[in-house]
Motif scaffolding. Structure first.
Motif, PDB file in Angstrom:
ATOM      1  N   ASN A  65     -10.693 -10.181  -5.871  1.00 62.66           N
ATOM      2  CA  ASN A  65     -10.164 -10.316  -7.231  1.00 62.66           C
ATOM      3  C   ASN A  65     -10.532  -9.152  -8.142  1.00 62.66           C
ATOM      4  N   VAL A  66     -11.523  -8.333  -7.744  1.00 63.55           N
ATOM      5  CA  VAL A  66     -11.887  -7.173  -8.570  1.00 63.55           C
ATOM      6  C   VAL A  66     -11.287  -5.873  -8.042  1.00 63.55           C
ATOM      7  N   ASP A  95      -1.805 -12.722  -4.096  1.00 65.19           N
ATOM      8  CA  ASP A  95      -0.710 -11.817  -4.458  1.00 65.19           C
ATOM      9  C   ASP A  95      -0.683 -11.524  -5.951  1.00 65.19           C
ATOM     10  N   SER A  96      -1.379 -12.352  -6.740  1.00 60.96           N
ATOM     11  CA  SER A  96      -1.398 -12.146  -8.190  1.00 60.96           C
ATOM     12  C   SER A  96      -2.550 -11.269  -8.658  1.00 60.96           C
ATOM     13  N   TYR A  97      -3.509 -10.961  -7.794  1.00 64.27           N
ATOM     14  CA  TYR A  97      -4.630 -10.128  -8.216  1.00 64.27           C
ATOM     15  C   TYR A  97      -4.152  -8.706  -8.469  1.00 64.27           C
ATOM     16  N   THR A  98      -4.324  -8.264  -9.700  1.00 66.44           N
ATOM     17  CA  THR A  98      -3.874  -6.938 -10.158  1.00 66.44           C
ATOM     18  C   THR A  98      -2.447  -6.651  -9.686  1.00 66.44           C
ATOM     19  N   ASP A  99      -1.590  -7.670  -9.833  1.00 68.03           N
ATOM     20  CA  ASP A  99      -0.164  -7.525  -9.488  1.00 68.03           C
ATOM     21  C   ASP A  99       0.051  -7.005  -8.068  1.00 68.03           C
ATOM     22  N   GLY A 100      -0.779  -7.461  -7.144  1.00 67.09           N
ATOM     23  CA  GLY A 100      -0.610  -7.070  -5.742  1.00 67.09           C
ATOM     24  C   GLY A 100      -1.423  -5.873  -5.319  1.00 67.09           C
ATOM     25  N   ARG A 101      -2.059  -5.187  -6.262  1.00 66.30           N
ATOM     26  CA  ARG A 101      -2.833  -3.997  -5.912  1.00 66.30           C
ATOM     27  C   ARG A 101      -4.023  -4.341  -5.016  1.00 66.30           C
ATOM     28  N   SER A 102      -4.624  -5.499  -5.229  1.00 70.11           N
ATOM     29  CA  SER A 102      -5.728  -5.912  -4.366  1.00 70.11           C
ATOM     30  C   SER A 102      -5.271  -5.990  -2.915  1.00 70.11           C
ATOM     31  N   GLU A 103      -4.137  -6.595  -2.666  1.00 65.81           N
ATOM     32  CA  GLU A 103      -3.619  -6.683  -1.299  1.00 65.81           C
ATOM     33  C   GLU A 103      -3.338  -5.293  -0.735  1.00 65.81           C
ATOM     34  N   GLU A 104      -2.779  -4.415  -1.547  1.00 72.14           N
ATOM     35  CA  GLU A 104      -2.490  -3.055  -1.080  1.00 72.14           C
ATOM     36  C   GLU A 104      -3.764  -2.333  -0.649  1.00 72.14           C
ATOM     37  N   LEU A 105      -4.812  -2.465  -1.445  1.00 68.76           N
ATOM     38  CA  LEU A 105      -6.060  -1.776  -1.118  1.00 68.76           C
ATOM     39  C   LEU A 105      -6.695  -2.353   0.146  1.00 68.76           C
ATOM     40  N   ILE A 106      -6.655  -3.650   0.294  1.00 71.77           N
ATOM     41  CA  ILE A 106      -7.193  -4.268   1.509  1.00 71.77           C
ATOM     42  C   ILE A 106      -6.382  -3.827   2.719  1.00 71.77           C
ATOM     43  N   GLY A 107      -5.065  -3.782   2.569  1.00 69.84           N
ATOM     44  CA  GLY A 107      -4.218  -3.322   3.665  1.00 69.84           C
ATOM     45  C   GLY A 107      -4.492  -1.869   4.026  1.00 69.84           C
ATOM     46  N   ALA A 108      -4.671  -1.045   2.997  1.00 70.62           N
ATOM     47  CA  ALA A 108      -4.975   0.370   3.239  1.00 70.62           C
ATOM     48  C   ALA A 108      -6.318   0.518   3.943  1.00 70.62           C
ATOM     49  N   TRP A 109      -7.292  -0.269   3.526  1.00 70.65           N
ATOM     50  CA  TRP A 109      -8.614  -0.203   4.161  1.00 70.65           C
ATOM     51  C   TRP A 109      -8.532  -0.642   5.628  1.00 70.65           C
ATOM     52  N   MET A 110      -7.842  -1.742   5.906  1.00 70.78           N
ATOM     53  CA  MET A 110      -7.739  -2.214   7.290  1.00 70.78           C
ATOM     54  C   MET A 110      -7.046  -1.183   8.174  1.00 70.78           C
ATOM     55  N   ALA A 111      -6.016  -0.525   7.640  1.00 71.53           N
ATOM     56  CA  ALA A 111      -5.310   0.488   8.423  1.00 71.53           C
ATOM     57  C   ALA A 111      -6.206   1.692   8.672  1.00 71.53           C
ATOM     58  N   SER A 112      -6.927   2.118   7.636  1.00 65.94           N
ATOM     59  CA  SER A 112      -7.798   3.280   7.764  1.00 65.94           C
ATOM     60  C   SER A 112      -8.950   3.019   8.731  1.00 65.94           C
ATOM     61  N   GLU A 140       8.600 -18.076   0.907  1.00 64.32           N
ATOM     62  CA  GLU A 140       9.028 -17.083   1.892  1.00 64.32           C
ATOM     63  C   GLU A 140       8.976 -15.673   1.321  1.00 64.32           C
ATOM     64  N   ARG A 141       9.485 -15.504   0.118  1.00 68.67           N
ATOM     65  CA  ARG A 141       9.493 -14.171  -0.495  1.00 68.67           C
ATOM     66  C   ARG A 141       8.074 -13.687  -0.778  1.00 68.67           C
ATOM     67  N   ALA A 142       7.213 -14.594  -1.250  1.00 68.76           N
ATOM     68  CA  ALA A 142       5.840 -14.212  -1.566  1.00 68.76           C
ATOM     69  C   ALA A 142       5.092 -13.778  -0.313  1.00 68.76           C
ATOM     70  N   VAL A 143       5.253 -14.509   0.770  1.00 72.04           N
ATOM     71  CA  VAL A 143       4.565 -14.166   2.011  1.00 72.04           C
ATOM     72  C   VAL A 143       5.075 -12.841   2.569  1.00 72.04           C
ATOM     73  N   GLU A 144       6.386 -12.648   2.533  1.00 71.28           N
ATOM     74  CA  GLU A 144       6.935 -11.374   3.028  1.00 71.28           C
ATOM     75  C   GLU A 144       6.390 -10.204   2.225  1.00 71.28           C
ATOM     76  N   ALA A 145       6.297 -10.378   0.911  1.00 69.07           N
ATOM     77  CA  ALA A 145       5.774  -9.303   0.060  1.00 69.07           C
ATOM     78  C   ALA A 145       4.294  -9.051   0.348  1.00 69.07           C
ATOM     79  N   SER A 146       3.530 -10.140   0.550  1.00 69.27           N
ATOM     80  CA  SER A 146       2.109  -9.981   0.863  1.00 69.27           C
ATOM     81  C   SER A 146       1.916  -9.284   2.204  1.00 69.27           C
ATOM     82  N   LEU A 147       2.704  -9.657   3.196  1.00 66.76           N
ATOM     83  CA  LEU A 147       2.595  -9.015   4.515  1.00 66.76           C
ATOM     84  C   LEU A 147       2.844  -7.517   4.414  1.00 66.76           C
TER      85      LEU A 147
END
Length: 351
Positions: A65-66, A95-112, A140-147
């Protein structure tokens, strides 16, 4: 165990295979180096089974959340690196944490770090600006966006972030079940649902023949006990739900950082924390101080250890903005509170 054997150097990389590389995320993947943060944690508790699922998790869920808010990109990577390399595997976001930025950063970290296969990934839907609510289409739309943001093909644990009473539970459950059958979601749970609503959900899932909830994430801590203990604890026991208390440190109050109104100034959740700087709140902190000194542990770790003893609690959810904070929080896994410790904390936090 000797001191040398107990010491963990979190700069040691885990082996990775090409198969564990996650798909590209929306924003460029960061390649920040892993920071060296040695720590002596003693014997870490084994991973815990999450309810009736096959998920086995570290006894502290790291909240996202941070991430992208009070923790920038580099701090987010440092926090995740530290948690991962001391054995942590349970990352919680929405998906609501920082408008999805939290998910993006976690995804970027896992990929890296090529760590997706080693992570139990939990996210929540229902509160995002783009896909609010829990209709089958919104789900369905929320999950696809989170993935897409997470750069993965499946979510290990999906939470319903809201109790959307405007949508029949049957429709919501059928929407989630379709995603489970497709392999995009493995397990799911509720958040902020009342005991009665959890009963309704279990009855509906049985009648429909769809996957039931296996997890519950609700507010529960030494300063917020009533709602969970008087209503939800019995439901969690009956339905064998794995419980992940959120706000487990009461917005930082149970770290011992805030002991006066002056201390609260500048806190982003100042108004909420200020309410806890009361006679009851300070009595709780005083007892935490005493027990923490007996166990040579941080105050926050003792507050989390209290939760870990409670029935059906699997992993409290807590956030950190620095490696040092992570190292304090995870010590909850090695603190063994006595019956007297538990009784004293129960007594001082009652009411």
């Amino acid at each position: 165990m000797t001191e040398a054997a107990a010491r963990i150097d979190v700069s040691v990389e885990r082996p990775a295979t090409d198969e564990s590389v996650a798909a590209p995320v929306v924003r460029p993947v960061l390649t920040a180096p892993v920071r060296t943060v040695p720590v002596d944690l003693g014997v870490i508790q084994p991973r815990r089974r999450l309810g009736v699922s096959d998920l086995k998790v570290f006894p502290l869920a790291l909240s996202g959340n941070v991430f992208g808010w009070t923790a920038d990109d580099q701090q987010t990577f440092d926090v995740l690196d530290t948690y991962f390399h001391i054995g942590g595997n349970f990352v919680d976001t929405a998906d609501s944490y920082t408008d999805g930025r939290s998910e993006e950063l976690i995804g970027a970290w896992m990929a890296s770090r090529r760590s997706r296969d080693d992570i139990v990934l939990a996210t929540k839907i229902g509160k995002s600006r783009d896909n609010p609510g829990l209709t089958p289409l919104a789900i369905e739309r929320a999950v696809e966006a989170s993935l897409k943001r997470l750069g993965t093909d499946h979510i290990d644990l999906l939470y319903l972030h809201v109790d959307d009473t405007e949508v029949a539970f049957e429709r919501t459950l059928l929407g989630v079940d379709r995603l489970i059958r497709s392999g995009k979601v493995r397990w799911f749970g509720g958040s902020d649902h009342s005991g009665n609503r959890l009963y309704e959900a279990r009855i509906a899932s049985g009648m429909l023949g769809v996957a039931p909830m296996v997890a519950l994430q609700n507010r529960y801590s030494l300063v917020h006990r009533t709602e969970y203990e008087q209503s939800l604890a019995r439901v969690a026991q009956q339905q064998r739900l794995g419980v992940m208390p959120r706000f487990a440190l009461a917005s930082g109050f149970l770290t011992g950082k805030y002991r006066s109104k002056h201390d609260v100034r500048g806190n982003r959740r100042g108004s909420e924390v200020a309410k806890l700087v009361s006679k009851r709140g300070l009595r709780i902190l005083a007892e935490l101080d005493r027990i923490a000194s007996l166990h040579a542990a941080p105050v926050a770790a003792v507050a989390l250890a209290w939760l870990l003893v409670k029935p059906n609690v699997v992993a409290p959810v807590a956030s950190a903005t620095s490696p040092g904070q992570v190292l304090e929080l995870v010590q909850a896994a090695r603190v063994q509170l006595t019956r007297h410790d538990m009784a004293d904390l129960d007594r001082v936090s009652a009411g």
